[in-house]
Design a protein around this motif. Structure first.
Motif, PDB file in Angstrom:
ATOM      1  N   PRO A 168       1.723 -35.066 -24.305  1.00 11.97           N
ATOM      2  CA  PRO A 168       0.320 -35.310 -23.972  1.00 11.97           C
ATOM      3  C   PRO A 168      -0.615 -34.286 -24.607  1.00 11.97           C
ATOM      4  CG  PRO A 168       1.306 -34.003 -22.249  1.00 11.97           C
ATOM      5  CD  PRO A 168       2.368 -34.189 -23.320  1.00 11.97           C
ATOM      6  N   SER A 225      -9.028 -39.533 -24.474  1.00 11.64           N
ATOM      7  CA  SER A 225      -8.760 -39.120 -23.088  1.00 11.64           C
ATOM      8  C   SER A 225      -9.976 -39.346 -22.203  1.00 11.64           C
ATOM      9  CB  SER A 225      -8.355 -37.643 -23.054  1.00 11.64           C
ATOM     10  OG  SER A 225      -7.240 -37.388 -23.875  1.00 11.64           O
ATOM     11  N   ALA A 318      -5.241 -38.594 -19.772  1.00 10.84           N
ATOM     12  CA  ALA A 318      -4.948 -37.751 -20.932  1.00 10.84           C
ATOM     13  C   ALA A 318      -4.255 -38.584 -21.994  1.00 10.84           C
ATOM     14  CB  ALA A 318      -4.056 -36.570 -20.534  1.00 10.84           C
ATOM     15  N   TRP A 319      -4.686 -38.413 -23.253  1.00 12.80           N
ATOM     16  CA  TRP A 319      -3.979 -39.056 -24.361  1.00 12.80           C
ATOM     17  C   TRP A 319      -2.526 -38.605 -24.345  1.00 12.80           C
ATOM     18  CZ3 TRP A 319      -0.927 -36.958 -28.047  1.00 12.80           C
ATOM     19  CH2 TRP A 319      -0.537 -37.784 -29.109  1.00 12.80           C
ATOM     20  N   ALA A 320      -1.624 -39.530 -24.651  1.00  8.48           N
ATOM     21  CA  ALA A 320      -0.209 -39.171 -24.739  1.00  8.48           C
ATOM     22  C   ALA A 320       0.521 -40.205 -25.579  1.00  8.48           C
ATOM     23  CB  ALA A 320       0.423 -39.082 -23.354  1.00  8.48           C
ATOM     24  N   GLU A 385       0.683 -34.600 -16.066  1.00  6.67           N
ATOM     25  CA  GLU A 385      -0.142 -35.564 -16.787  1.00  6.67           C
ATOM     26  C   GLU A 385       0.595 -36.880 -17.052  1.00  6.67           C
ATOM     27  OE1 GLU A 385      -3.370 -33.059 -19.356  1.00  6.67           O
ATOM     28  OE2 GLU A 385      -1.412 -33.368 -20.295  1.00  6.67           O
ATOM     29  N   ALA A 389      -1.057 -40.568 -17.775  1.00  3.14           N
ATOM     30  CA  ALA A 389      -1.217 -40.531 -19.229  1.00  3.14           C
ATOM     31  C   ALA A 389      -1.708 -41.873 -19.754  1.00  3.14           C
ATOM     32  CB  ALA A 389       0.113 -40.170 -19.883  1.00  3.14           C
TER      33      ALA A 389
END
Length: 443
Positions: A168, A225, A318-320, A385, A389
């Motif tokens: 992430p 995000s 959150a970007w992941a 996260e 995610a």
């Protein structure tokens, strides 16, 4: 940080433009394959008792995580006298471009590590094979993983990937810079109010505290995000229409653009300059990938910390992305090799605690919850996260579409267009790309 490491990490999540490469040379590689040898398969990777097989494994782990990966493969080979795995490592951008042609010519690998957002493309083009029997035989289910990671391995309701990890975006902060501005270096901001208040204090001390990059790495991923934190999505539920120009998305983009307008960030941050500024004490906050933990761990002169992303919008996000194991289709299938490959995938999945030391959060829930993992510095801090995610959807040909999303953000942050105009224009182009993909790959 070494430049080729920076380049490698830029490809970690989204394989810019690589969806097209996966569609160029695959005619015939998925069908009509003859089965050569073996009756030793069939138990989904529980064990292998057939004759010795030599397996080729391709991956893109060119940094420190690659060394750890190779050591794990060496351990597997030592423990399995009838399976020998040989590792070929390429840069991710070269790897994805090279794989389709290699498979079509019969010179591809037996096992391939693949990012979640690439699975659907390669499954649709017949490069990789189904792995439902592996998950069933090993008793794997959604309960063993985070739901988003588990579902990310599916395409058309069939499993093509066994998840190994997730990586992430994390929140890095320079403790020394915070302390000079009168902030508590051990209490990083966690909310929008705290974040904006901290930026105000940093600005008073002469520090532009939050450098926002116009590039995918890492400004675009930060916007990715925040868009989800505002409750927006990149696409509709069917991945048939781009929705990243919705009102919440525009609001999230505007918040980032205002970071520049309000003087908290320079106006044209160079690629990776935001991260280098954090290390050199010229800014305080950087939203960057989990992979930077190992680099910062080698930087003895930097006082730093890492935490989950602050919640700026109405919800956490959150970007992941995630690395998955896949088995590559062959022109002349060998059941013994397929069986051995499944044993390897199962073994390494079970050894994901050792893999976590390479800077990844293990996909398996039991490993993440173990005391051994929780004791790992830095990496364990970002494990929470995983529950919220924002992973890319499972749709073929998505690489170019997400590139359009990042280009729209770039235009907004650089002031070439207003946030609304940039996102409207980008969404219109992305929707057309999605429609073309549905015709190309089938709905």
């Amino acid at each position: 940080m070494i430049q080729n490491e920076m380049s490698r990490r830029r490809l970690l999540g989204l394989g810019v433009g690589l969806g097209a490469a996966a569609s160029l040379t695959l005619a015939g590689c998925g069908g009509g394959s003859a089965t050569r040898s073996g009756t030793a398969g069939g138990n989904g990777g529980k064990d292998y008792t057939g004759p010795k097989v030599d397996l080729k494994l391709w991956n893109g782990f060119t940094g420190g995580d690659g060394d750890i990966f190779k050591k794990l493969v060496e351990q597997f080979n030592t423990e399995h006298q009838n399976i020998a795995v040989a590792v070929n490592t390429y840069r991710w951008e070269d790897y994805y471009a090279k794989l389709p042609g290699a498979v079509s010519s019969g010179s591809g690998p037996d096992i391939a590590v693949m990012h979640m957002d690439q699975l659907a493309t390669f499954a649709a083009r017949g490069v990789i094979t189904e792995l439902d029997d592996v998950s069933k035989a090993l008793g794997l289910s959604e309960g063993d993983f985070a739901p988003t990671v588990w579902k990310g391995g599916l395409y058309n309701q069939k499993r093509y990937g066994i998840p190994l990890d997730m990586h992430p975006l994390g929140f890095y902060y320079n403790k020394a810079v915070m302390q000079k501005a009168g902030l508590d270096p051990n209490k990083p901001p966690t909310t929008r109010e705290e974040y904006e208040a901290a930026l105000t204090e940093l600005k008073k001390s002469g520090v532009q505290g939050f450098w926002v990059s116009p590039f995918q790495f890492t400004g675009g991923m930060t916007f990715y995000s925040l868009l989800h934190q505002w409750g927006a999505t990149l696409f509709d539920a069917d991945v048939a229409k781009a929705t990243f120009n919705s009102d919440p998305a525009v609001e999230a983009c505007t918040w980032l653009v205002d970071m520049v307008k309000q003087g908290h960030s320079p106006g044209n941050v160079g690629q990776d300059a935001d991260y280098l500024a954090l290390k050199s004490g010229r800014n305080a906050f950087n939203w960057n990938g989990i992979w930077q933990i190992n680099d910062l761990g080698k930087s003895a002169d930097v006082q730093w910390g890492v935490a989950p992303l602050p919640q700026i919008g109405s919800q956490k996000a959150a970007w992941a992305n995630s690395h998955n194991f896949t088995i590559v289709k062959q022109r002349n299938a060998d059941n013994n090799k397929v069986a051995g490959a499944k044993v390897f995938i199962n073994w390494l999945s079970q050894h994901s605690l050792d893999w976590a030391k390479g800077g990844q959060v293990p996909a398996r829930k039991a490993v993440r919850e173990s005391a051994e993992f929780k004791a790992l510095p830095g990496v364990a801090a970002l494990a929470p996260e995983l529950e919220y995610a924002a992973f890319p959807p499972a749709a073929p040909g998505l690489g170019e579409v997400i590139t359009t999303f990042y280009t729209a953000f770039n235009e907004a942050l650089l002031g070439k267009k207003s946030p609304k105009q940039a996102l409207d224009d980008g969404a219109a182009k992305a929707t057309k790309q999605l429609q073309d993909n549905r015709k190309k790959y089938g709905s």
